[in-house]
Scaffold this motif. Structure first.
Motif, PDB file in Angstrom:
ATOM      1  N   THR A   1       0.296  -3.677   2.114  1.00  0.00           N
ATOM      2  CA  THR A   1      -0.353  -2.673   2.957  1.00  0.00           C
ATOM      3  C   THR A   1      -1.861  -2.920   3.053  1.00  0.00           C
ATOM      4  OG1 THR A   1       1.301  -1.004   2.374  1.00  0.00           O
ATOM      5  CG2 THR A   1      -0.740  -0.209   3.316  1.00  0.00           C
TER       6      THR A   1
ATOM      7  N   ASP B   1       0.622   6.886   7.335  1.00  0.00           N
ATOM      8  CA  ASP B   1       0.423   5.594   8.018  1.00  0.00           C
ATOM      9  C   ASP B   1      -0.884   5.481   8.787  1.00  0.00           C
ATOM     10  OD1 ASP B   1       2.798   4.499   7.117  1.00  0.00           O
ATOM     11  OD2 ASP B   1       3.960   5.170   8.842  1.00  0.00           O
TER      12      ASP B   1
ATOM     13  N   ASN C   1      -2.928   1.865   9.050  1.00  0.00           N
ATOM     14  CA  ASN C   1      -2.207   0.591   9.012  1.00  0.00           C
ATOM     15  C   ASN C   1      -1.583   0.236  10.358  1.00  0.00           C
ATOM     16  OD1 ASN C   1       0.310   1.939   9.249  1.00  0.00           O
ATOM     17  ND2 ASN C   1       0.650   1.945   7.038  1.00  0.00           N
TER      18      ASN C   1
ATOM     19  N   LEU D   1      -2.482  -5.228   5.836  1.00  0.00           N
ATOM     20  CA  LEU D   1      -2.295  -4.569   7.130  1.00  0.00           C
ATOM     21  C   LEU D   1      -3.565  -3.825   7.534  1.00  0.00           C
ATOM     22  CD1 LEU D   1       1.268  -2.913   7.195  1.00  0.00           C
ATOM     23  CD2 LEU D   1       0.467  -4.913   8.446  1.00  0.00           C
ATOM     24  N   ILE D   2      -4.129  -3.092   6.591  1.00  0.00           N
ATOM     25  CA  ILE D   2      -5.326  -2.297   6.879  1.00  0.00           C
ATOM     26  C   ILE D   2      -6.516  -3.201   7.192  1.00  0.00           C
ATOM     27  CG2 ILE D   2      -6.967  -0.643   5.902  1.00  0.00           C
ATOM     28  CD1 ILE D   2      -4.625   0.365   4.158  1.00  0.00           C
TER      29      ILE D   2
END
Length: 465
Positions: free
Chosen positions: A422, A281, A284, A425-426
């Motif tokens: 994802t 993770d 993120n 998110l990044i």
């Protein structure tokens, strides 16, 4: 449905081909340099986290809801290890070849600095909720640290779909697949059992999640590593060739001996970075929400714990899974996902190996699943300030329904969903923590200053950073 899945796959290949990988590595390298290689300089503090298992929450007496840093670490590791360290590794090796393992290591090494930054910020800007628990994470430091309104809302919404829904579906899918590989039952049977158990823990709140994780995570991690070490030792003569293969395939597109198909550098790079992130993770921002639940005397302390979590999940657990698959030669089989890991263990230990992986997947996947539900809950609480508890209940019910459906969905469709969400998110989180890097450096320098002065108890006193 097939057209949608194919379309998502094409978008993911573009996003993860170089863009996301570059952003993740650049962020990790930037923090590594600005914080002066905290992975190396503070290695003693990082592993010292393991010595505080019995540490009580650093909170005033009588606050039974306070969560210790160790408990938050276990819950965060439980949320990181899961499918990423088993299924993620298997999927990365199958799609990207042995070289993907090298890029997973790279993501972890630079990602340790990223994790430190995210968790320090999560601690700096967390706040106590009406229920007595602490809540924080990326949306909180975007709002309170950057004074942004749009960014944290976009992040919260994306987190609900990415972590609260898509990633939880993968966990149940993998657990159920592991069960039906050794027991002749429909996929829906283990799917229902997992969903019911998840509901019990999820409705117990953050304290229930951290308490459960602090009991399960140390046991499951030591057991899994121990069994993998047996596989490594029993194939020790193959280790030099395997390590050479990993490094060769990280930078080469040659076909390997032993029936393994040729892989391009881009495949190894893309799969290694994407699945490396999925295992730890870092980048993120999600695990900062779990670490933010802890009450510690100094934010840097929880940052060190976060670095340990990244190291354990990717450098240790992912390597164990990757070594087992590569040493046993099962990569050239038709098995995929968790079943590939089961075949690796079965090749080394006999049929009992499939049961071993089933137990590991059940424990790893379940702690990840309930942690992911919590990450979605934090985002719901951030978005809705009125009738919050009612909104949280609706979210949890929706998540549990999707978790159940995830048991029977195709694995590649779920991976495409996770990769797609994802990426967003990044793109929201990475620039945000880079903008707040000065705050992170201030916290670390304060810790180092107090430590150099031999302060009895290192305490964070700055309230208006």
């Amino acid at each position: 449905m097939e057209q949608l899945n194919a379309g998502l796959g094409k978008i993911d290949n573009i996003l993860w081909g170089w863009v996301m990988a570059f952003l993740l590595l650049a962020t990790g390298i930037a923090f590594t340099i600005r914080l002066r290689f905290p992975q190396i300089r503070h290695i003693k503090e990082v592993f010292g986290t393991l010595q505080v298992r019995k540490q009580q929450p650093e909170e005033k007496e009588g606050d039974k809801k306070a969560i210790s840093g160790f408990a938050a670490l276990c819950a965060a590791v439980g949320g990181q290890v899961g499918t990423g360290s088993l299924v993620g590794v298997a999927s990365a090796l199958a799609a990207g070849g042995p070289g993907a393992l090298f890029w997973m290591w790279v993501t972890a090494l630079v990602g340790m600095a990223t994790s430190f930054a995210e968790v320090v910020l999560g601690q700096l800007y967390h706040e106590k909720g009406a229920d007595g628990n602490y809540y924080g994470g990326a949306h909180y430091y975007m709002r309170k640290g950057l004074h942004s309104r749009v960014r944290p809302v976009a992040y919260a919404v994306t987190t609900i779909f990415t972590i609260g829904f898509a990633m939880t579906m993968i966990q149940n899918n993998s657990i159920s697949a592991a069960v039906v590989n050794v027991v002749d039952v429909p996929l829906m049977v283990p799917g229902v059992i997992v969903t019911v158990l998840a509901a019990v823990i999820a409705f117990g709140g953050a304290k229930a999640i951290t308490d459960t994780a602090s009991k399960i995570v140390p046991f499951m991690a030591v057991g899994y590593v121990g069994i993998t070490l047996f596989i490594v030792i029993s194939h020790i003569t193959l280790m030099p060739a395997m390590i050479k293969t990993v490094f060769t395939y990280a930078f080469s597109s040659q076909a390997a001996a032993g029936g393994i198909a040729g892989y391009t550098i881009q495949q190894a790079f893309r799969q290694g970075i994407a699945r490396g992130l999925f295992s730890n993770d870092a980048g993120n921002g999600c695990h900062s929400s779990m670490h933010a639940t802890a009450k510690v005397s100094h934010p840097a302390k929880q940052g060190f714990a976060a670095m340990l979590g990244t190291f354990l999940t990717t450098i240790v657990i992912c390597s164990c899974t990757g070594f087992a698959i590569l040493l046993t030669g099962v990569l050239s089989t038709d098995a995929e996902g968790i079943n590939l890991v089961q075949e690796a263990f079965a090749a080394a230990t006999g049929p009992v190996g499939r049961w071993v992986v089933l137990c590991a997947m059940a424990l790893f996947g379940f702690t990840t699943l309930v942690a992911n539900i919590f990450y979605g809950e934090v985002s719901v609480r951030y978005l809705f300030k009125h009738n919050t508890e009612g909104k949280v209940i609706v979210y949890k019910i929706a998540a549990l329904i999707l978790i159940l459906l995830g048991a029977v969905m195709p694995l590649d469709s779920l991976w495409n969903l996770v990769d797609f969400f994802t990426a967003f998110l990044i793109m929201i989180n990475a620039p945000s923590i880079l903008q707040l890097s000065g705050k992170v450096k201030t916290v670390l320098l304060d810790y180092e200053k107090q430590k150099a002065a031999n302060t009895d108890k290192i305490v964070w006193k700055e309230t208006d950073i």
